[in-house]
Scaffold this active site. Structure first.
Site, PDB file in Angstrom:
ATOM      1  N   ASP A   4       0.785  -1.106  -0.063  1.00 43.73           N
ATOM      2  CA  ASP A   4      -0.045  -0.025   0.190  1.00 43.73           C
ATOM      3  C   ASP A   4       0.758   1.497   0.050  1.00 43.73           C
ATOM      4  O   ASP A   4       2.224   1.039   0.409  1.00 43.73           O
ATOM      5  CB  ASP A   4      -0.836  -0.138   1.173  1.00 43.73           C
ATOM      6  CG  ASP A   4      -1.512   1.072   1.669  1.00 43.73           C
ATOM      7  OD1 ASP A   4      -2.514   1.562   0.825  1.00 43.73           O
ATOM      8  OD2 ASP A   4      -1.248   1.816   2.629  1.00 43.73           O
ATOM      9  N   ILE A   5       0.317   2.566  -0.380  1.00 39.85           N
ATOM     10  CA  ILE A   5       1.380   3.570  -0.242  1.00 39.85           C
ATOM     11  C   ILE A   5       1.071   4.622   0.632  1.00 39.85           C
ATOM     12  O   ILE A   5       1.843   4.645   1.671  1.00 39.85           O
ATOM     13  CB  ILE A   5       0.920   4.419  -1.650  1.00 39.85           C
ATOM     14  CG1 ILE A   5       1.363   3.479  -3.026  1.00 39.85           C
ATOM     15  CG2 ILE A   5       1.562   5.761  -1.741  1.00 39.85           C
ATOM     16  CD1 ILE A   5       1.209   3.941  -4.343  1.00 39.85           C
ATOM     17  N   ASP A   6      -0.131   5.083   0.811  1.00 39.25           N
ATOM     18  CA  ASP A   6      -0.531   5.985   1.850  1.00 39.25           C
ATOM     19  C   ASP A   6      -0.449   5.480   3.218  1.00 39.25           C
ATOM     20  O   ASP A   6      -1.209   4.547   3.657  1.00 39.25           O
ATOM     21  CB  ASP A   6      -1.685   6.821   1.614  1.00 39.25           C
ATOM     22  CG  ASP A   6      -1.577   7.862   0.523  1.00 39.25           C
ATOM     23  OD1 ASP A   6      -1.027   8.955   0.517  1.00 39.25           O
ATOM     24  OD2 ASP A   6      -1.840   7.502  -0.592  1.00 39.25           O
ATOM     25  N   ASP A  53      -2.407  -0.383   6.012  1.00 44.16           N
ATOM     26  CA  ASP A  53      -2.419   0.380   7.071  1.00 44.16           C
ATOM     27  C   ASP A  53      -3.789   0.741   7.455  1.00 44.16           C
ATOM     28  O   ASP A  53      -4.146   1.494   8.467  1.00 44.16           O
ATOM     29  CB  ASP A  53      -1.739   1.968   7.095  1.00 44.16           C
ATOM     30  CG  ASP A  53      -2.422   2.845   6.295  1.00 44.16           C
ATOM     31  OD1 ASP A  53      -2.469   2.490   5.038  1.00 44.16           O
ATOM     32  OD2 ASP A  53      -2.450   3.981   6.694  1.00 44.16           O
TER      33      ASP A  53
HETATM   34  O1  LIG Z   1      -4.522   2.717  -0.131  1.00 39.86           O
HETATM   35  P1  LIG Z   1      -3.648   3.728   0.057  1.00 39.86           P
HETATM   36  O2  LIG Z   1      -2.598   3.852  -0.814  1.00 39.86           O
HETATM   37  O3  LIG Z   1      -3.141   4.036   1.354  1.00 39.86           O
HETATM   38  O4  LIG Z   1      -4.448   5.386  -0.360  1.00 39.86           O
HETATM   39  C1  LIG Z   1      -5.462   5.603   0.609  1.00 39.86           C
HETATM   40  C2  LIG Z   1      -6.049   7.105   0.404  1.00 39.86           C
HETATM   41  O5  LIG Z   1      -4.714   7.586   0.767  1.00 39.86           O
HETATM   42  C3  LIG Z   1      -5.049   9.289   0.446  1.00 39.86           C
HETATM   43  O6  LIG Z   1      -5.591   9.653   1.673  1.00 39.86           O
HETATM   44  C4  LIG Z   1      -4.942   9.383   2.799  1.00 39.86           C
HETATM   45  O7  LIG Z   1      -3.498  10.143   2.816  1.00 39.86           O
HETATM   46  C5  LIG Z   1      -3.544  11.531   2.652  1.00 39.86           C
HETATM   47  C6  LIG Z   1      -2.226  11.927   2.340  1.00 39.86           C
HETATM   48  O8  LIG Z   1      -1.390  11.495   3.480  1.00 39.86           O
HETATM   49  C7  LIG Z   1      -4.443  12.115   3.733  1.00 39.86           C
HETATM   50  O9  LIG Z   1      -4.251  13.652   3.892  1.00 39.86           O
HETATM   51  C8  LIG Z   1      -5.693  11.630   3.842  1.00 39.86           C
HETATM   52  O10 LIG Z   1      -6.160  12.018   5.242  1.00 39.86           O
HETATM   53  C9  LIG Z   1      -5.410   9.890   3.890  1.00 39.86           C
HETATM   54  O11 LIG Z   1      -7.090   9.284   3.775  1.00 39.86           O
HETATM   55  C10 LIG Z   1      -5.636   9.504  -0.877  1.00 39.86           C
HETATM   56  O12 LIG Z   1      -5.873  10.839  -0.982  1.00 39.86           O
HETATM   57  C11 LIG Z   1      -6.769   8.667  -1.228  1.00 39.86           C
HETATM   58  O13 LIG Z   1      -7.005   8.968  -2.600  1.00 39.86           O
HETATM   59  C12 LIG Z   1      -6.202   7.346  -1.159  1.00 39.86           C
HETATM   60  O14 LIG Z   1      -7.536   6.353  -1.268  1.00 39.86           O
HETATM   61 MG    MG Z   2      -2.815   3.205   3.087  1.00 42.45          MG
END
Ligand SMILES: O=P(O)(O)OC[C@H]1O[C@H](O[C@H]2O[C@H](CO)[C@@H](O)[C@H](O)[C@H]2O)[C@H](O)[C@@H](O)[C@@H]1O
Ligand code: MG
Length: 265
Positions: free
Chosen positions: A38-40, A216
């Site tokens: 996963d990224i974020d 996460d």
């Molecule tokens: O599946 P992921 O790679 O973890 O992506 C999930 C979502 O991540 C992003 O939102 C989240 O991260 C942002 C930056 O750190 C944060 O500001 C936000 O509160 C989090 O929910 C992204 O913007 C989404 O499009 C993804 O789905």
């Molecule tokens: Mg994530």
């Protein structure tokens, strides 16, 4: 006398077991495993807004080196759009699943894209208009998915939930709600991260390997379940949560990046 460190590790065995697992599995037997990341919140630290994230300078090269050691059996599995994630890691075009699994680029380069209908485009525009006066609420347009972020306006959570519930009814049965960290999304219902890693594992170089899925958030539970079912392992970033189906944990995204750097070298 038992040291404080020993006590901590007895009290919370899960907190680092994911770190021990990935280090020992990938240090000894790179040919048996495939890595799904996963990224974020997993590779990258969370930031206040979607575009405020930073990619540590050494991370793309470390991922590239680890991918090569795994003969290419490393994929990114994210809620971001495929194109956005590609820009973050532009050094390599890793196999990738975007929009929580609804779009995918296979290891052979085959693309599976999700498309927004004209009605979905109108719905996204209306969401922007409906929330324009809500300070701190952001609408993230991801093509065939849309996210409403309230990290900077936690008091708006109920309003955001309501507006997204209404939007989902309007979007119809081909879309579903995805809960996340300070975000509510509407994404295509056709896929999830579990289906995405199963699709990757049907093709070389993933085929025949056991998956390790690392994430996460709520969206990652689908790939944790898939990895566990397919004889692999699952790791959640952050403290162990009884509600999570992940088998192990790591302390933080930073700790995971350290492990990736060690394995890449
Ligand atoms: O599946 P992921 O790679 O973890 O992506 C999930 C979502 O991540 C992003 O939102 C989240 O991260 C942002 C930056 O750190 C944060 O500001 C936000 O509160 C989090 O929910 C992204 O913007 C989404 O499009 C993804 O789905
Ligand atoms: Mg994530």
């Amino acid at each position: 006398m038992v040291s404080q460190e020993q006590l901590l590790s007895t009290a919370k065995p899960d907190v680092v077991s994911g770190e021990d697992f990935i280090l020992s599995a990938l240090s000894t037997d790179l040919q048996s495993w495939a890595l799904f990341l996963d990224i974020d919140g997993t590779l990258l630290d969370l930031a206040e807004t979607p575009d405020a994230i930073t990619v540590p300078p050494s991370l793309p090269a470390d991922l590239d080196a680890l991918s090569k050691k795994l003969d290419g059996a490393l994929a990114l599995v994210t809620g971001r759009s495929l194109d956005y994630a590609d820009q973050l890691f532009s050094l390599s075009h890793f196999p990738i699943a975007g929009l929580h699994g609804a779009e995918r680029r296979d290891p052979d380069g085959q693309l599976h894209k999700a498309t927004a209908t004209a009605e979905f485009e109108r719905l996204k525009a209306d969401l922007v208009a409906d929330t324009a006066s809500w300070a701190g609420v952001f609408i993230e347009d991801k093509g065939a998915a849309v996210a409403a972020h309230y990290r900077l306006a936690p008091d708006r959570k109920d309003d955001v939930e309501l507006v997204m519930e209404r939007a989902l009814i309007r979007a119809g049965p081909n879309w579903t709600v995805q809960q996340g960290k300070m975000v509510i999304e509407i994404r295509p219902a056709s896929a999830d991260k579990g289906k995405a890693i199963s699709a990757f594992l049907a093709k070389p170089p993933f085929a025949g390997r056991r998956p390790i899925a690392i994430g996460d958030d709520v969206t990652d539970e689908a790939m944790f379940r898939a990895a566990n079912r397919l004889g692999g392992y699952s790791i959640r970033i952050g403290p162990h949560l009884p509600a999570s189906e992940a088998l192990g944990s790591t302390r933080s995204a930073e700790a995971l990046r350290g492990i990736i750097a060690a394995l890449a070298s």
